[in-house]
Design a protein around this motif. Structure first.
Motif, mmCIF file in Angstrom:
data_model
loop_
_atom_site.group_PDB
_atom_site.id
_atom_site.type_symbol
_atom_site.label_atom_id
_atom_site.label_comp_id
_atom_site.label_asym_id
_atom_site.label_seq_id
_atom_site.Cartn_x
_atom_site.Cartn_y
_atom_site.Cartn_z
ATOM 1 N N ASP A 65 36.682 32.074 21.526
ATOM 2 C CA ASP A 65 38.121 32.544 21.370
ATOM 3 C C ASP A 65 39.011 31.409 22.216
ATOM 4 O O ASP A 65 38.378 30.923 23.356
ATOM 5 N N GLN A 66 40.038 30.893 21.706
ATOM 6 C CA GLN A 66 40.744 29.802 22.453
ATOM 7 C C GLN A 66 41.455 30.367 23.568
ATOM 8 O O GLN A 66 41.821 29.635 24.639
ATOM 9 N N VAL A 67 41.731 31.814 23.704
ATOM 10 C CA VAL A 67 42.291 32.266 24.986
ATOM 11 C C VAL A 67 41.335 32.618 26.111
ATOM 12 O O VAL A 67 41.553 32.209 27.219
ATOM 13 N N LEU A 68 40.126 32.851 25.691
ATOM 14 C CA LEU A 68 39.043 32.715 26.715
ATOM 15 C C LEU A 68 38.860 31.432 27.005
ATOM 16 O O LEU A 68 38.485 31.305 28.422
ATOM 17 N N ASP A 69 38.774 30.474 26.415
ATOM 18 C CA ASP A 69 38.647 29.105 26.755
ATOM 19 C C ASP A 69 39.586 28.786 27.941
ATOM 20 O O ASP A 69 39.502 27.960 28.615
ATOM 21 N N MET A 70 40.701 29.231 27.521
ATOM 22 C CA MET A 70 41.914 28.991 28.471
ATOM 23 C C MET A 70 41.540 29.534 29.895
ATOM 24 O O MET A 70 41.951 29.046 31.088
ATOM 25 N N SER A 71 41.204 30.734 29.790
ATOM 26 C CA SER A 71 40.712 31.573 30.930
ATOM 27 C C SER A 71 39.580 30.568 31.890
ATOM 28 O O SER A 71 40.063 30.433 33.003
ATOM 29 N N PHE A 72 38.831 30.149 30.981
ATOM 30 C CA PHE A 72 37.700 29.273 31.752
ATOM 31 C C PHE A 72 38.387 28.022 32.292
ATOM 32 O O PHE A 72 37.799 27.633 33.494
ATOM 33 N N LEU A 73 39.286 27.616 31.567
ATOM 34 C CA LEU A 73 39.866 26.220 32.012
ATOM 35 C C LEU A 73 40.429 26.271 32.968
ATOM 36 O O LEU A 73 40.594 25.528 33.983
ATOM 37 N N LEU A 74 41.250 27.482 33.185
ATOM 38 C CA LEU A 74 41.894 27.789 34.511
ATOM 39 C C LEU A 74 41.230 28.498 35.754
ATOM 40 O O LEU A 74 41.921 28.688 36.633
ATOM 41 N N GLY A 75 39.978 28.572 35.586
ATOM 42 C CA GLY A 75 39.196 29.020 36.322
ATOM 43 C C GLY A 75 39.587 30.655 36.858
ATOM 44 O O GLY A 75 39.400 31.030 37.711
ATOM 45 N N ASN A 76 39.984 31.254 35.612
ATOM 46 C CA ASN A 76 40.464 32.683 35.763
ATOM 47 C C ASN A 76 39.245 33.381 35.064
ATOM 48 O O ASN A 76 39.429 34.242 33.904
ATOM 49 N N LEU A 77 38.356 33.718 35.861
ATOM 50 C CA LEU A 77 37.079 34.532 35.438
ATOM 51 C C LEU A 77 37.138 36.058 36.019
ATOM 52 O O LEU A 77 37.538 36.099 37.451
ATOM 53 N N PRO A 78 37.010 37.081 35.425
ATOM 54 C CA PRO A 78 36.984 38.261 35.879
ATOM 55 C C PRO A 78 36.124 38.249 36.970
ATOM 56 O O PRO A 78 34.855 37.738 36.813
ATOM 57 N N GLU A 79 36.426 39.094 37.943
ATOM 58 C CA GLU A 79 35.433 39.227 39.290
ATOM 59 C C GLU A 79 34.249 39.320 38.897
ATOM 60 O O GLU A 79 33.375 38.932 39.444
ATOM 61 N N ARG A 80 33.976 40.497 38.059
ATOM 62 C CA ARG A 80 32.759 40.828 37.638
ATOM 63 C C ARG A 80 31.763 39.847 37.295
ATOM 64 O O ARG A 80 30.558 40.085 37.097
ATOM 65 N N VAL A 81 31.939 38.725 36.902
ATOM 66 C CA VAL A 81 31.289 37.396 36.243
ATOM 67 C C VAL A 81 31.149 36.442 37.329
ATOM 68 O O VAL A 81 30.704 35.371 37.046
ATOM 69 N N GLN A 82 32.027 36.308 38.428
ATOM 70 C CA GLN A 82 31.960 35.353 39.343
ATOM 71 C C GLN A 82 30.901 35.089 40.062
ATOM 72 O O GLN A 82 30.159 36.163 40.188
ATOM 73 N N GLY A 83 30.410 34.151 40.227
ATOM 74 C CA GLY A 83 29.147 33.926 40.997
ATOM 75 C C GLY A 83 27.895 33.783 40.168
ATOM 76 O O GLY A 83 26.916 34.147 40.599
#
Ligand code: GLN
Ligand code: ZN
Length: 763
Positions: A65-83
């Protein structure tokens, strides 16, 4: 010179290669390297397909999904998957699809179960994106690796690239603040990341960047309008040129804002807003590029090239090199290649254009503008001939149907009596207990059913054989329902591959493609039927199955139909008449089916309108007009029956506040809805509106294999009874059961029936 460019290309592949690769990868049958190699191969193919354009989109390819790509590009990952310790692509799919805790995979101990990101519709399309998640402390951090890798590939292949990203304001607007904080407060933190990205792209020699801001075609309050000014004034220092892309609608009150943002170019959707173009040009500063989306990126019809040229040539003279042309939006929303179609009706096929054909049209328009029409005379003549043939075709125009639509009067959609008068007649005839139990229509689509259907389609199973297989399945469903003690039975929809396609195949005016797949979300695609002509019903469509089912039991058998608005909203529709007219034609055809069922003794008929809400226009100002004709079409379909016949409708959503008045006007005797996950709270909309008819609030989530307990169902129904009088309540699941297994279905319905009995006992 007019520049020609594209906003985005379908990524799924002409043969759905990406779908199959993703699904193999998720199953573990395909390695990461195999998947990434396939991605590269598709991108290369798609860039080759776009050769001849002056600017080609890069970064529009996505593994999900291009919006999910954008979230990864912006480093905006949901807290639950960080780290997450594992691979970044793996983490990407964890957000996209969720992951169960019991995995045996690597890292499952430290980073096991994780909930999928929420998914919702991308504006008014049937594409679903993963909703960006925000909280007040959200921070952003650029990770341009994916985009830069695609850019390097494109450059190596000699493509003149135009990177495509979702703009900062749209990105915030379509996301969700998980803590109800103010999303706009994040803009300040977000913009430096965009600025950093644009600088990196400039260093890579990129001239133009397409920044998608489709939120500009919705109503924006002052804060959001202000956000646009803030954002683009801050980004204007960038050493790349920004093409701000809007699509799917009209700029309306945002036209002045859009025209005056400090960017180098603006793209607008001419299909949806041709009238807005002249005023926009008057507002547009004299240095700006104007990109006109003159080819419909949302449907599958050939463009009337001569008409476009007649309109655009004077603009080209005025704007000169500032004029660009393109499809109205990304071609993500159309199938890839019409030439793949071998079985499509040749006449209908000659009227169509999929993504590749639309790019050919674009190139033709470019040549006509740059070299003069004479350079493409033959092509223009062929295009005109196809369009003329379509306009004149008796396949498209059926005078009897048009006359029937013209004769529609308000009486046609009115029941004999009001609900209060017909309800006692229905209960006298049906003799149902309080808290009657029923299901939404479909029972499990087993491997045997699918096999019988495909054998029949392929000609390897004859009609009697097919009929026997379906009848056996119907009988099985009926016997199971009787054993369970349900009050109103269904035949189970074994014969239906899909609730729209099944009807489309039997209606005159519909065509079906073989490869006309459009991405719906992730690896999932839909193949919308093509509504090309006036709609009529040569013969009854469901009567045989429903009457057979009724013959097996003394319990009332519910006839099961898909409503006109849903059929319309899930089809590619005509561009030569308003949607409302096509919908009325569908309404008349299904009305005849309703009346045939009634004549055959069917006492309850359900007309599903699963897609009524999703057809709502983007602009709130247009909602009323849509709802008016949508409700009218439902009423035409349903309301020709006698008082004694009970009409049900079904809608599987969880938001009714905006449409409760319209639902009430539909005047179905019973509506079943999806409520279990809202803990019955969405019944408040019905309560506050004092909804007068009967309601079956779904008591369990059919998307999950979990078996609801009797106690839980009783509790939910008690909550329902706090809002709706008990004599108007039904007990049923949220939606159809076709994706479940029989053992789950039996266990869940057994608890549902015993819950209803417990409720009756304590009533
Ligand atoms: N009658 C359909 C079914 O049971 C309804 C499906 C839907 O609402 N999406 O499958
Ligand atoms: Zn449903």
């Amino acid at each position: 010179m007019t520049t020609i460019h594209n906003l985005g290309f379908p990524r799924i592949g002409a043969r759905r290669e990406l779908k199959f690769a993703l699904e193999s990868y998720w199953k573990g049958a395909f390695s990461r390297d195999e998947l990434t190699a396939l991605g590269a191969q598709l991108r290369k193919q798609h860039w080759q397909n776009q050769a001849g354009l002056d600017l080609v989109p890069v970064g529009d390819f996505s593994f999900y999904d291009q919006v999910l790509d954008m979230s990864f590009l912006l480093g905006n990952l949901p807290e639950r998957v960080q780290g997450f310790h594992g691979d970044a692509l793996d983490n990407y799919f964890r957000v996209a699809r969720g992951r169960s805790a019991k995995g045996t995979e690597e890292h499952s101990a430290c980073c096991g179960g994780v909930a999928a990101g929420e998914m919702t519709k991308w504006f008014d399309t049937n594409y679903h994106y993963i909703v960006p998640e925000f909280t007040a402390p959200t921070q952003f951090k650029l990770d341009a690796s994916r985009l830069l890798a695609q850019l390097a590939e494109a450059k190596a292949q000699g493509v003149r690239p135009k990177p495509v990203i979702v703009g900062p304001v749209t990105y915030l607007a379509i996301g969700k603040a998980k803590d109800d904080s103010n999303k706009l407060a994040l803009l300040e933190r977000l913009l430096p990341v965009y600025a950093e990205l644009l600088e990196i792209l400039a260093k890579q020699g990129v001239e133009w960047v397409q920044i998608d801001e489709p939120i500009l075609v919705t109503e924006l309050d002052a804060d959001w309008q202000h956000a646009f000014n803030t954002a683009y004034h801050q980004l204007k220092a960038a050493r790349v040129k920004i093409l701000l892309a809007t699509y799917f609608g009209q700029l309306q009150e945002n036209a002045y804002l859009a025209a005056n943002l400090p960017v180098a170019g603006l793209h607008v959707d001419v299909i949806n807003d041709r009238d807005g173009v002249q005023p926009l040009i008057n507002l547009l500063p004299a240095h700006k590029v104007l990109s006109l989306g003159v080819i419909n990126g949302r449907n599958i019809w050939k463009t009337d090239l001569t008409a476009v040229l007649d309109w655009v040539e004077p603009l080209a003279q005025r704007l000169e090199a500032r004029l660009w042309i393109a499809p109205s939006c990304s071609l993500l929303h159309v199938p890839v290649d019409l030439n793949s179609e071998q079985k499509l009706d040749v006449e209908v096929k000659s009227w169509l254009a999929f993504a590749l054909q639309k790019l050919d049209e674009l190139k033709l328009l470019g040549r006509a503008l740059n070299e003069g029409r004479a350079a493409v005379e033959a092509e223009l003549a062929a295009n005109k001939a196809a369009l003329d043939a379509r306009r004149a075709s008796p396949r498209v125009h059926n005078p009897a149907v048009q006359a029937a639509v013209a004769r529609i009067s308000s009486d046609l959609g009115r029941r004999e009596s009001a609900y209060a008068k017909r309800a006692p007649k229905q209960s006298a005839l049906l003799n149902l207990p309080v808290y009657p139990t029923t299901t939404i229509g479909s029972f499990p689509q087993t491997a045997e059913i699918r096999h019988a259907r495909s054998e029949f389609k392929a000609g390897r199973l004859d009609h009697p054989g097919y009929q026997a297989a379906m009848r056996a399945e119907i009988e099985r469903s009926v016997r199971e329902q009787e054993k369970l003690g349900l009050d109103v039975l269904v035949h189970g929809e074994a014969e239906r591959n899909d609730m729209v396609e099944y009807f489309g195949e039997q209606l005159e005016g519909y065509a079906f493609s073989q490869f006309g797949w459009v991405q719906s979300y992730g690896s999932r695609c839909v193949k919308p039927p093509i509504l090309f002509g006036d709609i009529s019903r040569p013969k009854a469509m469901t009567l045989e199955w429903i009457t057979y089912a009724q013959s097996l039991t003394d319990k009332p058998m519910k006839g099961m139909l898909t409503g006109p608005v849903t059929i319309l909203n899930w089809s590619f529709v005509r561009d030569d008449q308003p949607r409302s007219v096509s919908c009325k034609q569908l309404a008349l055809a299904i009305r005849d089916e309703v009346l045939d069922l009634e004549k055959a003794g069917v006492r309850i008929i359900q007309i599903d309108e699963a897609a009524l809400r999703e057809g709502m226009p983007l602009l709130k100002a247009h909602w009323k007009e849509y709802l008016d004709w949508a409700v009218e079409c439902f009423r035409i379909t349903a309301n020709g029956v006698r008082d004694e016949t009970q009409i049900h409708t079904h809608m599987c959503y969880s938001e009714f506040n905006d449409i409760i008045a319209s639902i009430s006007e539909m005047d179905a005797d019973v509506i079943t809805i999806e409520t279990s996950r809202s803990d019955m709270e969405l019944l408040d909309a019905f309560k506050n509106f004092q909804y007068p008819n009967e309601i079956g609030p779904g008591v369990y989530d059919i998307h999950s294999p979990n078996i609801p307990t009797q106690e839980h169902i009783v509790q939910l129904m008690k909550k329902a009874a706090e809002r709706i009088p008990t004599d108007r309540l039904w007990v049923n699941p949220d939606c159809g059961l076709k994706t479940r297994q029989w053992p789950e279905v039996i266990a869940a319905l057994a608890n549902m029936v015993s819950a209803a009995k417990a409720l009756r006992a304590s009533a």
